[in-house]
Design a protein around this motif. Structure first.
Motif, PDB file in Angstrom:
ATOM      1  N   VAL A 133       0.861  -1.187   0.000  1.00 35.26           N
ATOM      2  CA  VAL A 133       0.000   0.000   0.000  1.00 35.26           C
ATOM      3  C   VAL A 133       0.897   1.235   0.000  1.00 35.26           C
ATOM      4  O   VAL A 133       1.769   1.392   0.860  1.00 35.26           O
ATOM      5  CB  VAL A 133      -0.932   0.014   1.232  1.00 35.26           C
ATOM      6  CG1 VAL A 133      -1.829   1.247   1.207  1.00 35.26           C
ATOM      7  CG2 VAL A 133      -1.754  -1.267   1.313  1.00 35.26           C
ATOM      8  N   ASP A 135       0.521   5.543  -1.027  1.00 39.16           N
ATOM      9  CA  ASP A 135      -0.263   6.693  -1.483  1.00 39.16           C
ATOM     10  C   ASP A 135      -1.729   6.338  -1.745  1.00 39.16           C
ATOM     11  O   ASP A 135      -2.321   6.758  -2.738  1.00 39.16           O
ATOM     12  CB  ASP A 135       0.351   7.316  -2.746  1.00 39.16           C
ATOM     13  CG  ASP A 135       1.748   7.850  -2.508  1.00 39.16           C
ATOM     14  OD1 ASP A 135       2.016   8.307  -1.368  1.00 39.16           O
ATOM     15  OD2 ASP A 135       2.568   7.798  -3.442  1.00 39.16           O
ATOM     16  N   GLY A 136      -2.310   5.487  -0.878  1.00 41.98           N
ATOM     17  CA  GLY A 136      -3.713   5.138  -0.996  1.00 41.98           C
ATOM     18  C   GLY A 136      -4.024   4.114  -2.069  1.00 41.98           C
ATOM     19  O   GLY A 136      -5.186   3.803  -2.308  1.00 41.98           O
ATOM     20  N   LYS A 137      -3.008   3.569  -2.719  1.00 39.48           N
ATOM     21  CA  LYS A 137      -3.207   2.555  -3.754  1.00 39.48           C
ATOM     22  C   LYS A 137      -2.614   1.229  -3.282  1.00 39.48           C
ATOM     23  O   LYS A 137      -1.621   1.191  -2.569  1.00 39.48           O
ATOM     24  CB  LYS A 137      -2.545   2.981  -5.064  1.00 39.48           C
ATOM     25  CG  LYS A 137      -3.157   4.241  -5.652  1.00 39.48           C
ATOM     26  CD  LYS A 137      -2.450   4.636  -6.914  1.00 39.48           C
ATOM     27  CE  LYS A 137      -3.049   5.940  -7.453  1.00 39.48           C
ATOM     28  NZ  LYS A 137      -2.322   6.439  -8.602  1.00 39.48           N
ATOM     29  N   VAL A 138      -3.237   0.138  -3.736  1.00 33.94           N
ATOM     30  CA  VAL A 138      -2.794  -1.194  -3.356  1.00 33.94           C
ATOM     31  C   VAL A 138      -2.162  -1.873  -4.571  1.00 33.94           C
ATOM     32  O   VAL A 138      -2.740  -1.873  -5.661  1.00 33.94           O
ATOM     33  CB  VAL A 138      -3.976  -2.049  -2.841  1.00 33.94           C
ATOM     34  CG1 VAL A 138      -3.515  -3.455  -2.480  1.00 33.94           C
ATOM     35  CG2 VAL A 138      -4.644  -1.374  -1.652  1.00 33.94           C
ATOM     36  N   TYR A 139      -0.976  -2.455  -4.366  1.00 32.45           N
ATOM     37  CA  TYR A 139      -0.240  -3.128  -5.439  1.00 32.45           C
ATOM     38  C   TYR A 139       0.028  -4.574  -5.042  1.00 32.45           C
ATOM     39  O   TYR A 139       0.249  -4.875  -3.872  1.00 32.45           O
ATOM     40  CB  TYR A 139       1.107  -2.433  -5.688  1.00 32.45           C
ATOM     41  CG  TYR A 139       0.991  -0.971  -6.043  1.00 32.45           C
ATOM     42  CD1 TYR A 139       0.876  -0.560  -7.366  1.00 32.45           C
ATOM     43  CD2 TYR A 139       0.994   0.006  -5.050  1.00 32.45           C
ATOM     44  CE1 TYR A 139       0.780   0.781  -7.692  1.00 32.45           C
ATOM     45  CE2 TYR A 139       0.885   1.352  -5.361  1.00 32.45           C
ATOM     46  CZ  TYR A 139       0.778   1.731  -6.684  1.00 32.45           C
ATOM     47  OH  TYR A 139       0.669   3.065  -7.000  1.00 32.45           O
ATOM     48  N   TYR A 142       5.750  -4.558  -5.770  1.00 35.59           N
ATOM     49  CA  TYR A 142       6.336  -3.226  -5.673  1.00 35.59           C
ATOM     50  C   TYR A 142       7.833  -3.394  -5.825  1.00 35.59           C
ATOM     51  O   TYR A 142       8.475  -4.029  -4.990  1.00 35.59           O
ATOM     52  CB  TYR A 142       5.967  -2.580  -4.332  1.00 35.59           C
ATOM     53  CG  TYR A 142       6.487  -1.178  -4.163  1.00 35.59           C
ATOM     54  CD1 TYR A 142       5.971  -0.134  -4.927  1.00 35.59           C
ATOM     55  CD2 TYR A 142       7.499  -0.910  -3.263  1.00 35.59           C
ATOM     56  CE1 TYR A 142       6.441   1.153  -4.786  1.00 35.59           C
ATOM     57  CE2 TYR A 142       7.981   0.383  -3.105  1.00 35.59           C
ATOM     58  CZ  TYR A 142       7.446   1.410  -3.875  1.00 35.59           C
ATOM     59  OH  TYR A 142       7.930   2.678  -3.737  1.00 35.59           O
TER      60      TYR A 142
END
Length: 158
Positions: A133, A135-139, A142
């Motif tokens: 996670v 910046d408010g995004k889920v990956y 990474y």
């Protein structure tokens, strides 16, 4: 390969598993079991201790708990220790990953520096895929964060 060094010298440790970004499926480490013969010998020895007058209450409870464990899980196994380290150049990324012990009905969130020891041959377990996670995004991956995981149990010896 590890045993091909005639002089016994090795440039690595063959007694552990070392991985980067480790994930696995649900499994039970069957090779960690000592076997029914050893289980029987240990149960017989523990049963003899139950009538020993010199055991403290605390030790007697430990003997009873061990007998209960063997009878409940049906086997003795070697212990396994695992550890995890999060390696990232970005301290803002949050890693969400779990060690799940299905056979016990529990799970633990993996955090940086976490280690645990358990009996991997007594119940099904797995390490989940991580989520990152930022910046408010889920990956699901990474590139600037890796999870170093290591483990040592009887299975790692084989």
């Amino acid at each position: 390969f590890p045993n091909s060094f005639l002089d016994g010298a090795r440039e690595f440790c063959r007694f552990a598993i070392l991985t980067i970004n480790f994930v696995n499926t649900i499994h039970c480490d069957e090779n960690d079991k000592y076997g029914k013969k050893i289980d029987g010998i240990v149960l017989a020895a523990l049963s003899l201790l139950l009538s020993c007058p010199c055991l403290s209450t605390s030790l007697l409870l430990q003997v009873k708990a061990t007998i209960h464990h063997i009878n409940t899980f049906g086997r003795l196994t070697s212990p396994t220790t695992c550890g995890y380290q999060l390696v990232s150049d970005n301290k803002e990324v949050q890693v969400i990953q779990f060690f799940v012990a299905f056979g016990l009905g529990i799970s633990y969130r993996i955090v940086d520096g976490w280690t645990h020891t358990f009996l991997a041959g007594t119940h099904s377990h797995m390490t989940t895929a991580p989520l990152f996670v930022l910046d408010g995004k889920v990956y699901s991956s990474y590139k600037n964060c890796n999870i170093l995981a290591w483990g040592k149990g009887k299975t790692a010896d084989t």
